[in-house]
Design a protein around this motif. Structure first.
Motif, PDB file in Angstrom:
ATOM      1  N   LEU A 147       0.787  -1.294   0.421  1.00 52.43           N
ATOM      2  CA  LEU A 147       0.219   0.409   0.161  1.00 52.43           C
ATOM      3  C   LEU A 147       0.726   0.972   0.026  1.00 52.43           C
ATOM      4  O   LEU A 147       0.631   2.099  -1.272  1.00 52.43           O
ATOM      5  N   HIS A 150       1.878   1.711  -3.799  1.00 52.07           N
ATOM      6  CA  HIS A 150       0.888   2.698  -4.178  1.00 52.07           C
ATOM      7  C   HIS A 150       0.935   4.224  -3.593  1.00 52.07           C
ATOM      8  O   HIS A 150       0.738   4.505  -5.295  1.00 52.07           O
ATOM      9  N   TYR A 151       0.470   4.134  -3.024  1.00 52.69           N
ATOM     10  CA  TYR A 151       1.131   5.339  -2.848  1.00 52.69           C
ATOM     11  C   TYR A 151       1.457   6.581  -2.882  1.00 52.69           C
ATOM     12  O   TYR A 151       1.608   7.774  -3.520  1.00 52.69           O
ATOM     13  N   CYS A 210      -5.722  -4.905   7.096  1.00 50.61           N
ATOM     14  CA  CYS A 210      -5.126  -4.167   7.112  1.00 50.61           C
ATOM     15  C   CYS A 210      -3.918  -3.634   8.291  1.00 50.61           C
ATOM     16  O   CYS A 210      -4.896  -3.473   9.033  1.00 50.61           O
ATOM     17  N   LEU A 229      -5.345  -6.899  -0.112  1.00 48.07           N
ATOM     18  CA  LEU A 229      -4.432  -4.826  -0.370  1.00 48.07           C
ATOM     19  C   LEU A 229      -5.167  -4.523  -1.786  1.00 48.07           C
ATOM     20  O   LEU A 229      -4.878  -3.298  -2.101  1.00 48.07           O
ATOM     21  N   HIS A 230      -5.546  -5.170  -3.206  1.00 50.59           N
ATOM     22  CA  HIS A 230      -6.545  -4.839  -4.151  1.00 50.59           C
ATOM     23  C   HIS A 230      -7.751  -4.139  -2.900  1.00 50.59           C
ATOM     24  O   HIS A 230      -7.521  -3.089  -4.550  1.00 50.59           O
ATOM     25  N   LYS A 233      -5.449  -0.845  -2.634  1.00 49.75           N
ATOM     26  CA  LYS A 233      -5.343   0.501  -3.241  1.00 49.75           C
ATOM     27  C   LYS A 233      -6.571   0.951  -4.040  1.00 49.75           C
ATOM     28  O   LYS A 233      -6.438   2.003  -4.615  1.00 49.75           O
ATOM     29  N   SER A 234      -7.431   0.267  -4.332  1.00 45.11           N
ATOM     30  CA  SER A 234      -8.746   0.712  -5.021  1.00 45.11           C
ATOM     31  C   SER A 234      -9.541   2.245  -4.414  1.00 45.11           C
ATOM     32  O   SER A 234      -9.404   3.225  -5.355  1.00 45.11           O
ATOM     33  N   VAL A 236      -7.579   3.885  -1.901  1.00 48.83           N
ATOM     34  CA  VAL A 236      -6.215   4.900  -2.726  1.00 48.83           C
ATOM     35  C   VAL A 236      -6.226   6.115  -3.737  1.00 48.83           C
ATOM     36  O   VAL A 236      -6.327   6.807  -3.704  1.00 48.83           O
ATOM     37  N   ASN A 237      -6.663   5.249  -4.793  1.00 42.77           N
ATOM     38  CA  ASN A 237      -7.015   5.423  -6.202  1.00 42.77           C
ATOM     39  C   ASN A 237      -8.308   6.716  -6.086  1.00 42.77           C
ATOM     40  O   ASN A 237      -7.914   7.265  -7.148  1.00 42.77           O
TER      41      ASN A 237
END
Length: 280
Positions: A147, A150-151, A210, A229-230, A233-234, A236-237
């Motif tokens: 994560l 990804h940030y 998490c 995790l997926h 990340k979504s 965060v998007n």
């Protein structure tokens, strides 16, 4: 970096610099639209190099926090003089700060010596600083897949905009939009760094599934399953998209308010000048 304070403090520095640049570029373009010229810094009323001193001071504090002051950083080197793997990220962050310090210091030197190409060279130095920042985040020694990675991937996109517009400023020194977008991206960097600090090192904001885990000298976010995790990340998007929309609304509002304010001053000055001429 690698902590709440390590992201929030530099984030506020970028945010303030971005606001300072946005204000001055809009003001300058509103007052002098025909003679407008891009610049990477602005003198302050009482202390001319205050902005550049601020960058140098902030960079120095950042380097000290990464290598000397912070917890577990009093001995950044191993006994044999090598850099231990759990301190690599500290040296990477310190190198980014060193590059911005170099930009500010040499920009002062160029201005004090009244060099003919000082504006272009200042853009060049700024581009080097953003290039260093982009590369060291892109080639970061810490996690790229989780994560936090990804940030920082999304942060790299913002830095890339700052880098591109700084280079374009050399070729298009009279383009207001190039300067406006560069200033906006610096502001965005600050906001996103603050968001990273708040969302990654505040337990109540850790996504479902998490958790915070201490490894290699600092805390990182890990997820129990790939699905978690997926999902994280979504989220965060979506967060990034909302922040982008919010900043866009703020930027347009700021431009309209400042342009109207300083544009009216120009119109008033023209009318006043005309009336004085006719009275003569």
């Amino acid at each position: 970096m690698g902590s709440l304070i390590g992201h929030v403090v530099p984030g506020f520095a970028f945010l303030l610099l971005g606001l300072w640049h946005l204000f001055n570029h809009i003001k300058l373009h509103s007052l002098h639209p025909k003679s407008y010229k891009s610049t990477t810094w602005f003198p302050s009323p009482k202390i001319k190099y205050l902005e550049l001193f601020f960058i140098m001071l902030g960079s120095s504090i950042s380097i000290a926090m990464e290598l000397v002051i912070g917890p577990r950083k009093h001995h950044p080197f191993d006994s044999d003089g090598t850099i231990p793997s759990n301190h690599l990220h500290n040296f990477e962050h310190a190198t980014i700060s060193l590059t911005f310090f170099t930009y500010a210091a040499f920009t002062i030197l160029l201005d004090r010596n009244c060099c003919k190409s000082q504006h272009a060279l200042a853009h060049f130095l700024g581009a080097i600083a953003f290039t260093e920042e982009f590369l060291l985040f892109h080639l970061h020694s810490t996690d790229h897949m989780g994560l936090e990675g990804h940030y920082h991937f999304l942060l790299q996109l913002i830095i890339l905009v700052s880098l591109t517009t700084t280079i374009l400023g050399i070729c298009l020194p009279k383009s207001f939009m190039v300067s406006f977008v560069r200033s906006a991206s610096i502001f965005f960097q600050g906001v996103w760094l603050i968001m990273i600090g708040l969302m990654l090192w505040n337990p109540k904001y850790i996504p479902k599934g998490c958790f915070l885990h201490y490894e290699e000298g600092h805390q990182v976010v890990r997820c129990h399953k790939e699905e978690a995790l997926h999902r994280a990340k979504s989220l965060v998007n979506i967060e990034f998209s909302w922040v982008l929309v919010g900043i866009t609304i703020f930027l347009v509002f700021l431009y309209v308010v400042l342009e109207k304010h300083y544009g009216e001053q120009v119109e008033y000055g023209k009318v006043s000048g005309k009336d004085e001429y006719s009275d003569d």
